[in-house]
Design an enzyme around this catalytic site. Structure first.
Site, PDB file in Angstrom:
ATOM      1  N   GLY A 192       0.786  -1.230   0.000  1.00 41.53           N
ATOM      2  CA  GLY A 192       0.000   0.000   0.000  1.00 41.53           C
ATOM      3  C   GLY A 192       0.816   1.277   0.000  1.00 41.53           C
ATOM      4  N   SER A 193       2.065   1.204  -0.501  1.00 44.13           N
ATOM      5  CA  SER A 193       2.835   2.453  -0.533  1.00 44.13           C
ATOM      6  C   SER A 193       2.217   3.445  -1.522  1.00 44.13           C
ATOM      7  CB  SER A 193       4.316   2.197  -0.843  1.00 44.13           C
ATOM      8  OG  SER A 193       4.507   1.773  -2.158  1.00 44.13           O
ATOM      9  N   ASN A 194       1.616   2.953  -2.590  1.00 40.61           N
ATOM     10  CA  ASN A 194       0.906   3.873  -3.504  1.00 40.61           C
ATOM     11  C   ASN A 194      -0.320   4.479  -2.823  1.00 40.61           C
ATOM     12  OD1 ASN A 194       1.855   4.143  -6.470  1.00 40.61           O
ATOM     13  ND2 ASN A 194       2.251   1.993  -5.978  1.00 40.61           N
ATOM     14  N   LEU A 226      -4.576  -7.135  -6.891  1.00 39.42           N
ATOM     15  CA  LEU A 226      -4.131  -8.248  -7.730  1.00 39.42           C
ATOM     16  C   LEU A 226      -5.230  -9.182  -8.231  1.00 39.42           C
ATOM     17  CD1 LEU A 226      -0.781  -9.108  -5.904  1.00 39.42           C
ATOM     18  CD2 LEU A 226      -1.236  -7.435  -7.704  1.00 39.42           C
ATOM     19  N   ILE A 247     -11.046  -7.840 -11.899  1.00 39.70           N
ATOM     20  CA  ILE A 247     -12.301  -7.162 -11.518  1.00 39.70           C
ATOM     21  C   ILE A 247     -13.481  -7.870 -12.183  1.00 39.70           C
ATOM     22  CG2 ILE A 247     -13.542  -4.962 -11.566  1.00 39.70           C
ATOM     23  CD1 ILE A 247     -11.020  -4.963  -9.788  1.00 39.70           C
ATOM     24  N   ASN A 257      -6.309   1.410 -13.232  1.00 40.83           N
ATOM     25  CA  ASN A 257      -5.293   0.546 -12.635  1.00 40.83           C
ATOM     26  C   ASN A 257      -3.916   1.123 -12.946  1.00 40.83           C
ATOM     27  OD1 ASN A 257      -4.131  -1.887 -11.481  1.00 40.83           O
ATOM     28  ND2 ASN A 257      -3.724  -2.581 -13.568  1.00 40.83           N
ATOM     29  N   HIS A 300      -0.067  -0.337 -13.648  1.00 41.16           N
ATOM     30  CA  HIS A 300       0.706  -1.555 -13.901  1.00 41.16           C
ATOM     31  C   HIS A 300       2.183  -1.172 -13.938  1.00 41.16           C
ATOM     32  CE1 HIS A 300       1.267  -5.676 -15.085  1.00 41.16           C
ATOM     33  NE2 HIS A 300       2.179  -5.250 -15.953  1.00 41.16           N
ATOM     34  N   ASP A 326      -5.162  -6.075 -17.698  1.00 40.18           N
ATOM     35  CA  ASP A 326      -4.190  -5.132 -18.278  1.00 40.18           C
ATOM     36  C   ASP A 326      -4.455  -4.772 -19.739  1.00 40.18           C
ATOM     37  OD1 ASP A 326      -2.849  -5.297 -15.829  1.00 40.18           O
ATOM     38  OD2 ASP A 326      -1.645  -7.005 -16.498  1.00 40.18           O
TER      39      ASP A 326
END
Ligand code: GAR
Length: 202
Positions: free
Chosen positions: A14-16, A87, A90, A104, A106, A147
């Site tokens: 969760g650093s983003n 990850l 959806i 998203n 990537h 993606d």
């Protein structure tokens, strides 16, 4: 300007998420309503506690086989759903309920190094193995395939011959921190004349 609401999904560190929360702390026209995760021991939950952000954890049944997560999202009324290191694929019910409203990030230059099983360090290890000289990030809309949704923005970084997968991961994370919050802000409040999808030109 009306306040826009975002809901973040994350599966790991969760650093983003933390970077996005910090960015919008100073920009109250965008509010992080909640963080949703599929992992009860994800470090992102500790970050949410520390940052005073609502968080919820769900299992596969709630996500894939029922409208449980969908109903939670409907109650939150997000203007944008942001996958920040999430990850799982959806499911259709969410894609149909929130058309063009799920994005998203990537950690590579799609269409390279995308698809099922390509996430996190696996991507950087493959970039190293193939002796790529460039890698980067791709921010894109989410559709029913991993993606493959329309690309909103890409940014590149150079891979040096001496870079380990960990070095590559660090460089890519730095790009993510620099670009992801700004692109989210632009999607929610596009400058006049700017199309919603920024063309995929590098
Ligand atoms: C990020 O590098 C993100 O691009 C990647 O997971 C990492 C999460 O880091 N996402 C994917 O690989 C999705 N296929 P974080 O938990 O520290 O934000």
């Amino acid at each position: 300007m009306s306040t826009k609401r975002i809901v973040l999904f994350a599966s790991g560190s969760g650093s983003n998420v933390e970077n996005i929360v910090h960015y919008f702390n100073d920009r109250p026209h965008v509010q992080v309503s909640a963080v949703l995760t599929n992992k009860r021991d994800a470090k992102v939950l500790d970050r949410c506690n520390r940052l005073n952000i609502s968080s919820l954890c769900f299992n596969k049944t709630a996500f894939m086989e029922s409208d449980c997560v969908l109903n939670v999202l409907r109650s939150l009324r997000p203007d944008l759903i942001v996958l920040a290191g999430f990850l799982w694929k959806i499911p259709k019910n969410l894609i149909e309920a929130f058309p063009d409203s799920i994005v998203n990030i990537h950690p590579a230059l799609l269409p390279k190094y995308g698809g099922k099983g390509m996430y996190g360090m696996r991507v950087h290890e493959a970039v190293r193995e193939n002796n790529e000289t460039k890698t980067g990030i791709t921010i894109h809309y989410v559709n029913a395939n991993y993606d493959e949704g329309a690309i909103i923005h890409q940014a590149k970084v150079t891979v040096e011959p001496k870079d380990s997968p960990e070095d590559i991961a660090k460089k890519v994370h730095e790009l993510e921190y620099a670009y992801f919050p700004r692109i989210i802000e632009e999607i929610l409040t596009p400058p006049p004349g700017r199309p919603k999808v920024i063309p995929d030109k590098l």
